[in-house]
Scaffold this active site. Structure first.
Site, PDB file in Angstrom:
ATOM      1  N   ASP A 440       0.851  -1.188   0.000  1.00  0.00           N
ATOM      2  CA  ASP A 440       0.000   0.000   0.000  1.00  0.00           C
ATOM      3  C   ASP A 440       0.888   1.240   0.000  1.00  0.00           C
ATOM      4  O   ASP A 440       2.084   1.151   0.281  1.00  0.00           O
ATOM      5  CB  ASP A 440      -0.857   0.041   1.272  1.00  0.00           C
ATOM      6  CG  ASP A 440      -2.047  -0.894   1.173  1.00  0.00           C
ATOM      7  OD1 ASP A 440      -2.404  -1.241   0.050  1.00  0.00           O
ATOM      8  OD2 ASP A 440      -2.607  -1.265   2.211  1.00  0.00           O
ATOM      9  N   ASP A 743      -4.533  -2.953   4.968  1.00  0.00           N
ATOM     10  CA  ASP A 743      -5.017  -2.474   6.258  1.00  0.00           C
ATOM     11  C   ASP A 743      -6.541  -2.461   6.365  1.00  0.00           C
ATOM     12  O   ASP A 743      -7.080  -2.416   7.459  1.00  0.00           O
ATOM     13  CB  ASP A 743      -4.464  -1.077   6.560  1.00  0.00           C
ATOM     14  CG  ASP A 743      -4.768  -0.068   5.445  1.00  0.00           C
ATOM     15  OD1 ASP A 743      -5.543  -0.419   4.540  1.00  0.00           O
ATOM     16  OD2 ASP A 743      -4.222   1.049   5.486  1.00  0.00           O
ATOM     17  N   ASP A 747      -9.309  -5.654   2.148  1.00  0.00           N
ATOM     18  CA  ASP A 747      -8.015  -6.246   1.760  1.00  0.00           C
ATOM     19  C   ASP A 747      -7.914  -7.709   2.184  1.00  0.00           C
ATOM     20  O   ASP A 747      -6.979  -8.405   1.778  1.00  0.00           O
ATOM     21  CB  ASP A 747      -6.857  -5.474   2.413  1.00  0.00           C
ATOM     22  CG  ASP A 747      -6.652  -4.104   1.794  1.00  0.00           C
ATOM     23  OD1 ASP A 747      -6.907  -3.982   0.574  1.00  0.00           O
ATOM     24  OD2 ASP A 747      -6.267  -3.170   2.498  1.00  0.00           O
TER      25      ASP A 747
END
Length: 1011
Positions: A440, A743, A747
């Site tokens: 990310d 997070d 996901d």
């Protein structure tokens, strides 16, 4: 009056006679008895006070169904049943949600008082939010497990028989040595194995406590704050958002669009809507799938459904990792070879024994047909069986699983200090094989410390403007759009104190900007308006919207906030700074998009705000809806999130190690490109064709196109969780070992699909953490690189130990086999072989498994999926050392007596001593598989040096002082020098052999090719 006093005394005496269970339960029982008996005393003061014998109450974890003094309007049992049975009728009898909140002496906006007395009263009345776990396995159970090993059991039987016959033949004083020494050696092996496993179990328990101690957001004294889940009490007002786990049973008090995933409790995959009207009940252990809310806690700990269920679940820490499974297979294969060799030795020795070709220590033939006593025959046969079994013990490298356990346990402990908490053991070793990391951006590559640095109204940047020069109507709309369309909050303890902002970093940054720059008053805003409906933000929609009503004129307004391109696409008009509404035609829209791209190219995250006023009939079409077209653009804000210091170097380290780093972000292409270049994921001289794609573009490729282009992609912008999952699947199909950071709740599929799921400890939701294998506690990409280094270290340490152990296995097997076949004598006795087993299995594993990561680990290419565990380099090293040991020891076996001019007993001791010292010096060689300097960094590993020292001291004791026990003879200085001289030659051999080149293609693949 005396009657009253007597009864009161009787009440207190009854209370004092209660069994002490837990401190909390004792207080509950005290309170219950005091309530019941003291009330009787006051009700009947005129009655006789004869002493009564009250039956003691069994110490059980039961809910006491009394109206507790501090909370007279509620009973614990009724609160438990209220949520468990989803009893709306009972909630109505309590006065609805407001009545329940009042009865629990709390407040929806202010929460509980939360002083020490308040917390204590609530814990005494309703319990604490923990549950008793099933007790961990005791040390004795690990000892029993070690005893279940068949080879250990056979050895114990042999030891018992040897002890019995030895004592019968030579008397208790002399006859116990052979059998007793085997017992002691077996006891040592079992003790070390049990202690290692016991310590590992305890470490898992500690890690489990850390991973279960999640932080929960509650309102106390009017302030939102994070507390441990274990500190939650009944009456607490808990704030929930997407991805949170419900920490206790409770009742919904306010919120919007709340969808709960109850699969963990009911097994139902459909999400359950929770609201004030039909279903206000929340069950602990369930997950928030959508929306946000506040709820008041009604039951905690063992009084919740989750607590009751979890207390009965045993957490097994004996997870077998893929590497352990491969090693068990290797152990099994080697064990079969050892078994075959041992069987051959057994047959040969038995034949030699019964044909009269073996002699005892005095040179007499051991078997003379019918003249030999039965006891002597049995004793001789037992000795032969013990020798054969011991060969099996040495041949089976049971130290391999132990080495994995030790290195994993050690690395887990050290990784915890390096901000990585391992949830699944297998992730440690798999991370060492990773070929691609999909990361990310926000919070991982960047610091997640957002700040509004740019503000645009219309096409104009507002740096030169003050808030007073902007139309008041625009300021008011911004207040509504920011202050009401948020999951964050603003708190001020008193007039003199500073404001506190809570929520996600983006929310906190926008709230702070609106309060400081636009003079927003959150309290006044909430008083002057009412929220009707909320469309909560999630990573699919990338926007959130509200429908609100102004209390003054009852007008209805819609506000949207989210990713700039998406909000602009929903607009047909825009406001200029003076409050004039203008039409947004295609040219204007293009200009706005260019403005957004310019902000994004400066690494700014661009958030847009839009508004429209609606009539009441536009809001209701069977159900409440928030209008999402023909809106008016209010303005744009640009948020800066600086890159983490050290992240560029961490990315370069990974790339240098042959690991591809891909950035997958929800930001637009321009922001993504700017951040990726800043972090070193993209290079300025790089061919950008196909290196940067948008999620929708990747999604719309055909499967063949995706497979062709996925390797070249470095950045995927505007991606959804589905796009991330799609990329992981493609990479895995191409043979990559994929690590993924995540997070958010959405996901979870990608985290589960990846070979290694890395969730974020600070920003990560509980759903993401549960789906992951490792939790990065500081949300930092540098910690991901550290995990990669530790993963390679684990794999490397295991390989070192395999090379070391297989050298010993091969040498010991060949020497004993050749000696047994040729002379009928086994030079290494059962006790000696068990001692060697202890050195290489336990002490060797401990020494080599605790080597720390080195820089050169990141100089190699990734191992990948298909690389064999024993590389060509390892085969080269171990064959060279094993051959050297076999040649030297067989020379000593057949010519040692002449060379050193000694008797057979001393010769056997020389063989044993040289063999052990060879392993000690070879342990240094095993430290470096490829590097020629095996002493580099040795001063940093104190444990290794300590174990080498202990091994040498114990070996001296074995040879010089345990003559009867170890079946050895004392050696003089010259003989010790010869043993050390022979053993130390393994160093130059190890050095020279590393000059021999080996093919990269695995050795056994050549054999497969030929067959």
């Amino acid at each position: 009056m005396s009657s009253l006093i007597n009864l009161n005394l009787l009440c207190m005496e009854s209370v004092s006679q209660l069994q002490t269970i837990s401190n909390l339960n004792r207080k509950r029982w005290h309170l219950a008895f005091a309530t019941i008996y003291c009330s009787r005393a006051f009700s009947h003061p005129h009655k006789s006070s004869k002493p009564h014998n009250y039956m003691k109450i069994a110490p059980e974890n039961r809910v006491i169904d009394v109206s507790l003094a501090s909370f007279p309007k509620v009973k614990q049992s009724s609160l438990v049943q209220l949520v468990r049975n989803r009893d709306l009728d009972h909630l109505v009898t309590l006065g609805g949600v407001d009545g329940l909140v009042s009865a629990l002496k709390t407040d929806v906006d202010q929460g509980i008082h939360a002083d020490l007395n308040d917390i204590t009263q609530r814990q005494e009345a309703f319990g604490i939010n923990t549950y008793p776990r099933l007790p961990s396995k005791s040390f004795f159970s690990f000892v029993l497990e070690a005893f279940k090993d068949p080879t250990i059991l056979i050895l114990l039987v042999c030891a018992a028989l040897s002890l019995a016959f030895g004592m019968k033949e030579d008397g208790p004083k002399e006859g116990w040595y052979d059998g007793g020494s085997i017992f002691v050696a077996v006891f040592l092996v079992i003790s070390v194995s049990a202690i290692s496993n016991f310590r590992q179990s305890r470490q898992f328990d500690k890690l489990s406590k850390v991973s279960n101690n999640i932080q929960v957001e509650v309102v106390r004294k009017g302030r939102r704050q994070q507390i441990s889940v274990f500190d939650i009490v009944v009456g607490d007002v808990v704030c929930l958002k997407i991805g949170d786990q419900v920490p206790a049973d409770g009742v919904f008090v306010e919120g919007h669009s709340l969808q709960i995933d109850e699969a963990s409790m009911t097994g139902e995959s459909d999400h359950v809507e929770v609201n004030l009207d039909k279903n206000p009940f929340l069950i602990s252990g369930t997950k928030v799938a959508d929306g946000y809310a506040k709820f008041v806690v009604t039951s905690v700990g063992m009084n919740t459904t989750w607590g009751e269920m979890m207390s009965s679940i045993s957490h097994d820490s004996s997870e077998e990792t893929p590497l352990q499974a491969r090693l068990n297979k290797l152990t099994s294969s080697i064990g079969k070879i050892g078994l075959a060799v041992a069987f051959l030795v057994l047959v040969v020795l038995l034949l030699r024994f019964f044909t009269g070709n073996t002699k005892d220590d005095d040179g007499k033939t051991e078997f003379n047909g019918s003249k030999t006593k039965v006891d002597d025959i049995i004793n001789g046969v037992v000795g032969i069986i013990a020798a054969a079994v011991t060969i099996v013990v040495v041949a089976i490298p049971e130290g391999l699983p132990l080495a994995v356990t030790l290195t994993l346990a050690y690395s887990m402990k050290r990784m915890m200090a390096d901000q990585a908490m391992v949830r699944k053991l297998s992730a440690c070793e798999t991370m060492g094989s990773a070929t691609t990391i999909c990361t990310d951006k926000t919070g991982t590559l960047t610091m997640n410390q957002m700040k509004v640095t740019k503000f645009c109204l219309g096409h104009e940047s507002m740096e030169e403007w003050s808030s007073t020069s902007i139309a008041s109507s625009i300021i008011e709309l911004f207040h509504q759009g920011v202050g009401l369309n948020t999951t964050g909050s603003v708190y001020k303890a008193n007039l003199g104190s500073e404001l506190e902002f809570s929520g996600s970093p983006t929310e906190k940054a926008i709230l702070s900007w609106s309060v400081m720059e636009l003079n927003m008053d959150m309290e006044e805003l909430k008083r002057s308006s009412k929220l009707i409906h909320v469309e909560a933000f999630n990573s699919e929609k990338k926007r959130s919207g509200i429908l609100m009503k102004k209390n003054g004129d009852n007008t209805m307004h819609v506000h949207w906030k989210g990713a700039a391109e998406m909000i602009i696409a929903m607009c047909s008009h825009y406001y200029d700074p003076l409050g004039n509404m203008k039409v947004m035609d295609d040219a204007e829209r293009m200009e706005f998009n260019l403005l957004v791209q310019g902000m994004a190219a400066s690494s700014l995250r661009c958030i847009a705000f839009a508004h429209t006023q609606v009539s009441e009939h536009e809001c209701y079409d069977g159900k409440v809806k928030v209008k999402d077209n023909s809106l008016t653009l209010l303005g744009l804000v640009g948020l800066k999130d600086p890159c983490r210091p050290g992240v560029r170097k961490a990315v370069q380290d990974c790339q240098h190690a042959g690991v591809h780093v891909k950035m997958i972000t929800g930001d637009n292409v321009f922001t993504a490109k700017a951040i990726a270049t800043e972090c070193g994921i993209l290079r300025l001289d790089q061919d950008m064709d196909g290196a940067v794609v948008e999620g929708v573009e990747f999604r719309n490729y055909t499967q063949a196109e995706r497979m062709e282009k996925v390797d070249k992609i470095c950045v995927m912008a505007r991606s959804s969780p589905f796009d991330k999952l799609l990329m992981v699947q493609c990479l895995k199909q191409k043979g990559h070992v994929v690590a993924v950071t995540g997070d958010g709740t959405n996901d979870a599929p990608a985290l589960k699909e990846a070979d290694i799921g890395l969730s974020m400890g600070i920003q990560g939701t509980e759903v993401a953490k549960e789906s992951s294998d490792i939790v990065i506690l500081d949300d930092n990409f540098a910690s991901v690189a550290t995990v990669l280094r530790w993963g390679r270290c684990v794999y490397n340490n295991i390989q070192k130990f395999i090379q070391f152990q297989l050298t010993v296995n091969v040498a010991a097997l060949v020497i004993n086999f050749v000696a047994a076949i040729s002379s009928g004598d086994v030079p290494l006795t059962a006790v000696q072989l068990l001692w060697v087993n202890l050195i290489m299995d336990t002490l060797g594993a401990l020494a080599l498994a605790t080597e720390q990561p080195t820089k050169e680990l990141m100089d190699k290419r990734p191992v990948g999926r298909t690389e064999p565990l024993i590389s060509n380099i390892m085969w080269r090293n171990l064959i060279a050392q094993a051959l050297y040991q076999i040649v030297v020891l067989l020379t000593l076996q057949f010519g040692g007596e002449k060379i050193f001019n000694v008797n057979e007993k001393v010769k056997d001791t020389l063989i044993f001593n040289t063999f052990v010292l060879c392993q000690v010096f070879n342990e240094f060689n095993a430290r470096k598989l490829e590097k020629k300097n095996v002493f580099e960094g040795i001063h940093k590993n104190k444990l290794f040096l300590g174990i080498i020292g202990i091994t040498i001291v114990l070996q001296v004791v074995m040879v010089e002082f345990l003559k009867k026990f170890a079946d050895t003879e004392r050696l003089n200085w010259g003989q010790w020098g010869a043993c050390i001289g022979i053993a130390i030659l393994s160093w130059p051999i190890g050095f020279l052999v590393k000059y021999i080149p080996v093919p990269e293609k695995p050795f056994f693949s050549f054999l497969k090719g030929r067959t």
